[in-house]
Enzyme design. Structure first.
Site, PDB file in Angstrom:
ATOM      1  N   GLN A  27       0.821  -1.215   0.000  1.00  4.28           N
ATOM      2  CA  GLN A  27       0.000   0.000   0.000  1.00  4.28           C
ATOM      3  C   GLN A  27       0.854   1.263   0.000  1.00  4.28           C
ATOM      4  O   GLN A  27       0.537   2.240  -0.680  1.00  4.28           O
ATOM      5  CB  GLN A  27      -0.941   0.009   1.224  1.00  4.28           C
ATOM      6  CG  GLN A  27      -2.071  -0.995   1.157  1.00  4.28           C
ATOM      7  CD  GLN A  27      -3.135  -0.632   0.134  1.00  4.28           C
ATOM      8  OE1 GLN A  27      -3.261   0.508  -0.303  1.00  4.28           O
ATOM      9  NE2 GLN A  27      -3.915  -1.629  -0.263  1.00  4.28           N
ATOM     10  N   HIS A 107      -6.452   1.097   7.200  1.00  2.00           N
ATOM     11  CA  HIS A 107      -7.130  -0.022   7.860  1.00  2.00           C
ATOM     12  C   HIS A 107      -7.336   0.391   9.314  1.00  2.00           C
ATOM     13  O   HIS A 107      -6.449   0.963   9.940  1.00  2.00           O
ATOM     14  CB  HIS A 107      -6.263  -1.275   7.760  1.00  2.00           C
ATOM     15  CG  HIS A 107      -6.860  -2.518   8.344  1.00  2.00           C
ATOM     16  ND1 HIS A 107      -8.221  -2.766   8.345  1.00  2.00           N
ATOM     17  CD2 HIS A 107      -6.287  -3.605   8.935  1.00  2.00           C
ATOM     18  CE1 HIS A 107      -8.452  -3.946   8.905  1.00  2.00           C
ATOM     19  NE2 HIS A 107      -7.290  -4.464   9.272  1.00  2.00           N
TER      20      HIS A 107
END
Length: 347
Positions: A27, A107
């Site tokens: 990411q 997240h």
């Protein structure tokens, strides 16, 4: 539920902020490069001696130590692995955050399970692409994007003509998310559904199903190559149809024989007992028990590459014949390596 697109987000907000991306893994490399290409002032924060340092620099990104990179940043996106984030925040980030900074995540794990507890003057937001980082980058480069989720845990922004949600949307636009659509959620909902999806369906469920199917055919005397093609290789062909237009689209494309088998046999494989176990998996996630087991295992690692449970299972997968036969078959399909999503030398 409202879905936000490019016209709903103001790119200038994020372009006027100094952004630090902590971490340069799957990411991290995607966010950093996408934001940079969208005109955002980005610095990558890494530990000194990180193997990712040269990768980030070779992409033309500014790189500095984590503690140095966050000092002047308006927004700090933490994209290090979940198991490292709490320690990283406590030792490198917290004391260096400037007043009024925005702390961002992709997240909700560490915020939802209260492993990270920022001070009251820090805004806490989430921009979570619903796909692996390598896909986030490749779709951005092709002019597309990965659908994303946004959430605001705490809005401490004052004296500005925008709020925390506006920042989320602006960041999502710079990352390509608003090209595909952005949904608003909460840290709790994103965390619990994400962990459940990974464990029960997308990763745990799917790989267990593939291995069981492969083993059933091989044990019945069929060749490993045939079993590999039927149970692993063809999953992409089916998933592409599902991704493009849902279950009905997939059924339209396959044969009547395959569709009939879908209806007749699927419920024999995924039974009421399977669904009951899925509910127990969800309860395990909701209670925080899974998070604690994962972090306890991670703490037993000396090199940060995963704890004993993770390492033991990685080795078991490597030794499984589906991996060796797959490697051999893929080596003959040269087109698979022409545009790889994962290139370990670069990302």
């Amino acid at each position: 539920m409202k879905i936000y697109y490019d016209e709903d987000a103001n790119l200038e907000i994020i372009k006027n902020l100094k952004v630090t991306i902590v971490g340069y893994g799957s990411q991290g490399h995607a966010h950093a490069n996408n934001l940079r290409d969208s005109g955002v002032d980005v610095t990558v924060g890494l530990r000194e001696g990180s193997s990712s340092w040269k990768k980030a620099e070779s992409s033309g990104l500014k790189v500095s130590k984590v503690e140095d990179s966050v000092k002047d940043s308006d927004l700090v996106m933490i994209l290090a692995p979940d198991e490292f984030q709490s320690d990283l925040y406590t030792k490198k980030i917290e004391e260096n955050l400037k007043k009024g900074a925005i702390l961002a995540f992709a997240h909700g794990f560490n915020i939802h399970f209260k492993k990270i507890n920022p001070s009251s003057d820090v805004s806490i937001i989430m921009i979570a692409p619903k796909g692996p980082g390598h896909t986030v980058r490749s779709t951005y480069l092709s002019g597309g994007g990965v659908p994303s989720l946004i959430a605001v845990y705490k809005d401490a922004i004052t004296g500005k003509d925008y709020n925390a949600k506006d920042v989320c949307l602006s960041y999502a636009k710079a990352n390509g998310g608003t090209r595909a659509g952005v949904l608003e959620t909460s840290f709790r909902e994103e965390t619990e559904t994400d962990l459940f999806g990974e464990q029960a369906v997308l990763c745990g469920g799917m790989t267990a199903l593939i291995k069981a199917g492969y083993e059933t055919l091989v044990e019945a005397g069929y060749s490993r190559e045939m079993a590999y093609f039927e149970c692993l290789h063809e999953t992409k062909l089916i998933v592409d149809l599902l991704h493009e237009g849902g279950i009905s689209n997939m059924h339209y494309s396959i044969s009547n024989t395959a569709e009939f088998g879908d209806y007749a046999t699927g419920p024999r494989i995924i039974t009421d007992e399977t669904k009951k176990e899925m509910k127990r998996v969800l309860e395990d996630i909701q209670s925080g028990a899974f998070a604690d087991r994962f972090l306890d295992d991670s703490r037993q690692s000396n090199d940060g590459s995963g704890g004993p449970f993770l390492k033991d299972n990685r080795e078991k997968i490597k030794e499984h014949s589906i991996e060796s036969v797959g490697k051999e078959l893929r080596s003959k399909m040269k087109f698979l390596s022409e545009k790889k999503l994962v290139d370990k030398e670069k990302n």
